[in-house]
Design a protein around this motif. Structure first.
Motif: not given
Lengths: 571, 571
Positions: A432, A402, A398-399, A366-367, B402
């Motif tokens: 990210g 997005k 997570d993420g 996610s990052h 986002k």
């Protein structure tokens, strides 16, 4: 003075009414709502049942009074519209409180009659323990049942509402069984992605029964009030049964008025939300929409499109040129600690619509991995042989929302996988990666299309016998934890030193490479392909394969090395 | 066999080398890196200093050994390339360990020489307390200084690295003063958005000095080792001074080789990353890029573009048609609990480039307000008079990255504000709203362009005297907490009942409406405009106005009601 009547006071209907007022101060706008609440937070109902939203009032975004003072709307609750006189341009509504009919003239009529929960014609569904969750009173009843000590719940249907209600019930401490007729939970996404959601449900002690029809609700054989009887004959004791098998357009009014309906009973509208009667507009869950990708008409009961359709209808009524867009079906659901999201059709639906497409699976973080808290984003991207993006799904902690929102935007723009590769998204370690998961999906798709990456998948596995060499390029430690029976092992970092061994073991057979996520096998595939092998890399790696094949049994211990003689193996 | 030499082993250079190997197993690929580390997490350095990333090894994504085994790359650290013989196609590198020169032939050369921190020509910057943060050894030194008991830090420059280091220092318990010559922090975003970041810094006890140059680092007048002397003569005692005033392309090598440079000293490249010498490619922070929106050339030292440029260069070297896209400058930074992100140019930069544009400010929730935990997303959208999206910025505690990623995708696609209005983004209460903040921005922009919404802003405020009527449409309670001096108050819900009073008070003057965020004033504006008033609504409400005008003093107590006689007021 323009007289507008809006039938239905939630989402689409209320958006139309509010926009109409903002554009036309002089119009007479009457909103007729059958229920006792308008403009309530439909999507918040499961969270009120679960207790995250403790106060009922929080769900009531507006009242007739607040809409009168803020927008000068004449909102009448408990008014059930019974008929439309299209010739005379009037609607007749039953005032359910005073039990009288009210006749209202209109210049423009907006139908926002929504959808009703589907109740299958099975025995026992009229029992008081069997509930649906669509309105605030529905939530009131469920909360009352929980307060009265309900302990066992059966949820029928593993769609969005079903899953959200499962979580709500678990949060309130109930034992929950989830019954779904399809072979997977969350039929809005593809099976291998849904498998991750199912695992999350089981982790939270939900008894998941997929591929199981339900047959009836019957008298109890326990000290709980009813038994849910499944198609396989098993009985589940229940205090509460939540029916979440979907909704159908609520269009009796439109039908009786002779408006054009689809064969699924949805109101047919133009792009500016007009029905077959030019004085009548329709919006929201009651209407037919066009799938933006496949062009196939259908019904998509989602709040976002409903709200925007309301806005379009208002503009159209006032002669402003505006049209609604075909629907992508972008959706997201929280399931305990997991998020699952989708935009565009699933691979299953594309296949059904005859749309040729490629699929890539990946599992980026996610990052940035070196910054604490990164979680895998399990992502699938669908695209045409020409590279046009068709849709995507993501599951993770997570993420997820997005990445799906970015791809939903790309999909709306008609972007290609080349465009995804070149998207310039916001990067800092907490948010990210320099190569965002969406970029990575674009890279992989490009590689597929130009032949740099050749992929194999579970369907190929079925055909595998001794006619291919399965090459696992993970580390020895990983392989010892479990590998495909019959596979060889060469860690990808040692592959160049063992090419002769692999060549000998392959003996002219194709080499099918695999690793955990598909990245190392891609590197290995590149080495092999350029050294003359017929090689391919497992799409999404074992992570995806195991989700695609829940029954797959891995073998523990060391795998063969190509230089070694094959050990004697059972199987 | 193709011989490729890559100068610089981070981000762009390493991306080029890795991609080259994946595409060409037979190439001889040598990576020369001046420093001791390759492929390290540049963007993670502040977090290592701050301790979120406790282990130095986490920053080292690869080593020469791992790159050799995985990708068969010949990576040589401590090799400083001193010259290029373009005629003979060789580079000469100094092996800094053995202090000998190495001459390497190339068929293709990739320059990924990066950028160096700018060190202004001011006295005292060569003192050991003055540090920059660009490499792993830089982080080592800062960590050592903190471990040795540094208590007071001065950070010069409030850009990304400056702000991240401020947070790192505060996390480690230091007193921190942040000095920025520009009148705002974070010059990459517009001033009214940066004001929110500045407030967050102050909330975390950072002494923020904007609009303040710094002059020198001098001998100490305290028991801390140095004094930082500011342009206004004030002295700040410091144990450590972090210089974060930006970077400049590191292009001495390219210059000496006679490659074409921009007037800012960046290497000029084609869209496929080729320099003025067709055998030499360049990528990353060292090169000139084109702004995707304004078309203005510049330098944009960001990791995402660098990585993708590396990929493009590799493809180009191998004769594959691929081009890099102009740069949007999408960026994000975490500042304590706040996130600030941007895509496309700021309003300030658009104005400088002569690009006519509109601006809307809004403050929607990060997700549905009735679901717990929603935080405002402060959002600004920039667009042309024709409706094309030009850029956006967002600041808030949740959901900021986002929304900027969605708009960055829209920007890349050349979308209009109509497209933003119709985006179909993933909605469930924990993730967004049926009308997402991006949709809302699109709606507002549409309303601006078609005249439904007429906005006023702080520049108009300056011109206001008695020639306009300022109408605050918030509730009486809100107004009592603070309102613009001289403004009248009619809650928007009561406006229709007080139109005559407002007309009398206005006496033919324009009415300028305001509320907290701009939504209620929009509703009021619609009522007024349709009743014949010359009205306009304050863009972004008092929330934006107060960020635009930090010195603005609000008046407590009740405001005048239009029906009342004006109280005697001290101006």
């Amino acid at each position: 003075m323009r007289r507008v009547v809006v039938v239905g006071g939630v989402a689409g209907g209320m958006s139309a009414a509010a926009r109409l007022r903002r554009l036309d101060e002089s119009a007479q706008i009457v909103v007729l709502e059958r229920g006792g609440e308008v403009s309530f937070a439909n999507c918040g109902l499961p969270y009120h049942v679960g207790g995250e939203i403790p106060h009922r009032d929080a769900l009531l975004l507006h009242t007739p009074d607040s809409l009168e003072s803020s927008l000068d709307l004449d909102v009448r609750v408990h008014h059930d519209v019974r008929s439309i006189d299209r010739e005379g341009r009037t609607v007749t509504a039953r005032d359910l409180v005073h039990d009288v009919d009210v006749v209202l003239p209109y210049d423009a009529l907006v139908l926002a009659t929504g959808a009703d929960p589907i109740v299958p014609p099975l025995p026992g569904l009229d029992r008081p323990q069997v509930r649906t969750l669509r309105t605030v009173p529905d939530a009131d009843v469920l909360r009352a049942m929980l307060a009265a000590g309900a302990q066992k719940a059966v949820v029928i249907g593993a769609g969005f509402i079903g899953l959200e209600t499962v979580e709500a019930f678990r949060r309130r401490g109930l034992d929950v069984t989830l019954v779904e007729m399809a072979p997977q939970v969350l039929p809005a996404i593809d099976a291998e992605m849904a498998a991750l959601v199912e695992a999350e449900l089981r982790l939270h002690h939900v008894d998941v029964r997929v591929g199981t029809g339900f047959a009836a609700v019957e008298d109890s054989t326990t000290d709980h009030p009813v038994d849910v009887v499944l198609a396989d004959g098993s009985r589940l004791a229940a205090d509460v049964v939540l029916l979440g098998v979907g909704v159908k357009p609520s269009t009796a009014l439109a039908r009786d008025a002779g408006l054009e309906l689809s064969d699924r009973g949805a109101v047919v509208v133009t792009a500016d939300q007009r029905t077959s009667d030019p004085s009548i507009w329709a919006v929201g869950d009651a209407i037919q929409v066009i799938d933006a990708v496949t062009g196939v008409p259908g019904v998509v009961p989602l709040a976002g499109p409903a709200n925007r359709q309301g806005r379009t209808a208002a503009d159209s009524i006032l002669g402003r040129a505006r049209t609604s867009q075909p629907v992508l079906g972008t959706a997201v659901v929280k399931v305990f600690g997991l998020t699952a999201a989708v935009t565009g059709p699933t691979s299953r639906r594309l296949t059904a619509a005859g749309v040729e497409h490629h699929v890539v699976h990946l599992h980026p973080g996610s990052h940035a991995g070196y910054y604490p808290g990164a979680k895998p984003v399990h992502l699938v991207l669908l695209f045409t042989p020409e590279g046009r993006v068709l849709g995507a799904q993501a599951v993770g902690k997570d993420g997820v929302d997005k990445r799906i929102d970015v791809i939903a935007t790309a999909l709306r723009a008609g972007m290609t996988v080349d465009d995804l590769a070149e998207l310039e998204l916001a990067y800092a370690p907490p948010f990210g990666s320099a190569k965002d998961p969406v970029n990575m999906a674009g890279f992989m798709a490009q590689n597929i299309l130009d032949g740099t990456l050749r992929a194999w998948g579970p369907d190929d596995l079925d055909g595998f016998g001794d006619d291919v060499l399965l090459l696992d390029v993970r580390s020895e430690v990983e392989v010892e934890g479990g590998h495909l029976p019959g596979s060889y092992n060469v860690p990808h970092t040692e592959l160049r030193d063992h090419l002769d061994d692999v060549r000998q073991a392959a003996a002219g057979r194709p080499v099918r490479v695999l690793c955990a996520s598909g990245f190392r096998s891609y590197l290995a595939h590149r080495v092999l392909a350029q050294n003359g092998f017929d090689s391919a890399s497992l799409d999404g790696g074992l992570m995806t394969l195991r989700a695609q094949r829940p029954g797959l049994v891995l073998q523990r211990g060391a795998a063969r090395m190509p230089g070694q003689k094959a050990p004697v193996m059972a199987s």
